[in-house]
Scaffold this motif. Structure first.
Motif, PDB file in Angstrom:
ATOM      1  N   ALA A  96      38.401  30.350  38.159  1.00 10.78           N
ATOM      2  CA  ALA A  96      38.152  31.409  37.174  1.00 10.78           C
ATOM      3  C   ALA A  96      38.858  32.665  37.688  1.00 10.78           C
ATOM      4  O   ALA A  96      38.866  32.923  38.891  1.00 10.78           O
ATOM      5  N   CYS A  98      39.945  36.431  38.774  1.00 17.56           N
ATOM      6  CA  CYS A  98      39.200  37.556  39.342  1.00 17.56           C
ATOM      7  C   CYS A  98      39.944  38.843  39.033  1.00 17.56           C
ATOM      8  O   CYS A  98      41.169  38.855  38.891  1.00 17.56           O
ATOM      9  N   PHE A 103      34.211  38.838  39.519  1.00 18.53           N
ATOM     10  CA  PHE A 103      34.455  37.867  40.577  1.00 18.53           C
ATOM     11  C   PHE A 103      35.139  36.654  39.982  1.00 18.53           C
ATOM     12  O   PHE A 103      34.789  36.206  38.899  1.00 18.53           O
ATOM     13  N   GLY A 104      36.085  36.136  40.712  1.00 19.58           N
ATOM     14  CA  GLY A 104      36.689  34.873  40.333  1.00 19.58           C
ATOM     15  C   GLY A 104      35.903  33.743  40.974  1.00 19.58           C
ATOM     16  O   GLY A 104      34.892  33.964  41.636  1.00 19.58           O
ATOM     17  N   THR A 105      36.379  32.535  40.781  1.00 21.18           N
ATOM     18  CA  THR A 105      35.724  31.373  41.373  1.00 21.18           C
ATOM     19  C   THR A 105      36.783  30.466  41.960  1.00 21.18           C
ATOM     20  O   THR A 105      37.819  30.234  41.341  1.00 21.18           O
ATOM     21  N   LYS A 107      37.042  26.639  44.275  1.00 19.40           N
ATOM     22  CA  LYS A 107      36.282  25.458  44.661  1.00 19.40           C
ATOM     23  C   LYS A 107      36.904  24.901  45.940  1.00 19.40           C
ATOM     24  O   LYS A 107      38.084  24.540  45.947  1.00 19.40           O
ATOM     25  N   GLU A 112      31.624  25.625  44.860  1.00 17.85           N
ATOM     26  CA  GLU A 112      32.201  26.777  44.178  1.00 17.85           C
ATOM     27  C   GLU A 112      31.769  28.061  44.875  1.00 17.85           C
ATOM     28  O   GLU A 112      30.599  28.232  45.221  1.00 17.85           O
ATOM     29  N   TRP A 113      32.723  28.938  45.077  1.00 14.79           N
ATOM     30  CA  TRP A 113      32.484  30.219  45.745  1.00 14.79           C
ATOM     31  C   TRP A 113      32.955  31.348  44.837  1.00 14.79           C
ATOM     32  O   TRP A 113      33.953  31.215  44.131  1.00 14.79           O
ATOM     33  N   ASN A 114      32.240  32.480  44.893  1.00 11.10           N
ATOM     34  CA  ASN A 114      32.745  33.685  44.245  1.00 11.10           C
ATOM     35  C   ASN A 114      33.926  34.176  45.057  1.00 11.10           C
ATOM     36  O   ASN A 114      33.919  34.089  46.285  1.00 11.10           O
ATOM     37  N   ALA A 115      34.925  34.687  44.372  1.00 11.19           N
ATOM     38  CA  ALA A 115      36.124  35.165  45.053  1.00 11.19           C
ATOM     39  C   ALA A 115      36.513  36.531  44.514  1.00 11.19           C
ATOM     40  O   ALA A 115      36.302  36.828  43.339  1.00 11.19           O
ATOM     41  N   GLN A 125      43.769  32.748  36.516  1.00 15.14           N
ATOM     42  CA  GLN A 125      43.218  31.406  36.713  1.00 15.14           C
ATOM     43  C   GLN A 125      44.358  30.425  36.999  1.00 15.14           C
ATOM     44  O   GLN A 125      45.429  30.522  36.423  1.00 15.14           O
ATOM     45  N   LYS A 138      30.869  36.184  49.208  1.00 20.84           N
ATOM     46  CA  LYS A 138      32.134  36.151  48.467  1.00 20.84           C
ATOM     47  C   LYS A 138      33.286  35.890  49.424  1.00 20.84           C
ATOM     48  O   LYS A 138      33.300  36.364  50.552  1.00 20.84           O
TER      49      LYS A 138
END
Length: 154
Positions: A96, A98, A103-105, A107, A112-115, A125, A138
């Motif tokens: 996703a 950012c 926040f992006g995402t 994997k 899955e982590w916030n980025a 993306q 994050k």
């Protein structure tokens, strides 16, 4: 032997055992603080009240003055890294986007982590990113060089 001799011996033993099992550098100061009253009780040099005062003042003074220094000295060779530190340097695809306020995402290893971008820039993306740091929960990421896709983690 006076009863207080046995009381102070008990305090020394119990606080030492507690320190062995906790290793938080709390009760060791009481162990050390109980040694002078223990000696004074054995020699019957001072009254019980003074033994308590000496114990309380010495224990408090030791704890307040030496705990931080001792803890730092004991942990000087400690490598306080966690498993999340292994994520630094990993390359992955942004699932996703950012941006500055979102926040992006990413994997990594199925998680899955916030980025967030390292310069708080917008990253689209599907962009290949590299983890450069951690901030709480994050991951801080930057756009990765596209020619190093062999290390890509999906």
């Amino acid at each position: 032997m006076d009863v207080m001799f046995w009381v102070w011996l008990g305090v020394i033993i119990v606080t030492f055992i507690v320190e062995i099992f906790t290793a938080e550098l709390i009760s060791i100061w009481f162990t050390i603080g109980a040694i002078p009253p223990f000696i004074l009780a054995a020699t019957k040099a001072v009254d019980f009240t003074w033994q308590i005062v000496i114990f309380a003042v010495l224990s408090a003074a030791l704890m307040l003055s030496l705990r931080k220094i001792t803890k730092k000295w004991l942990l000087r060779n400690s490598n306080e890294k966690t498993n999340t530190d292994l994520l630094i340097g990993k390359k992955c695809t942004l699932v996703a986007p950012c941006g500055l306020e979102t926040f992006g995402t990413v994997k990594i290893n199925g998680v899955e982590w916030n980025a967030v971008g390292d310069k708080q820039q917008d990253i689209a993306q599907g962009t290949l990113v590299e983890v450069v740091g951690l901030s709480g929960n994050k991951l801080i990421v930057k756009e990765a060089d596209t020619y190093t896709t062999a290390a890509l983690d999906k």
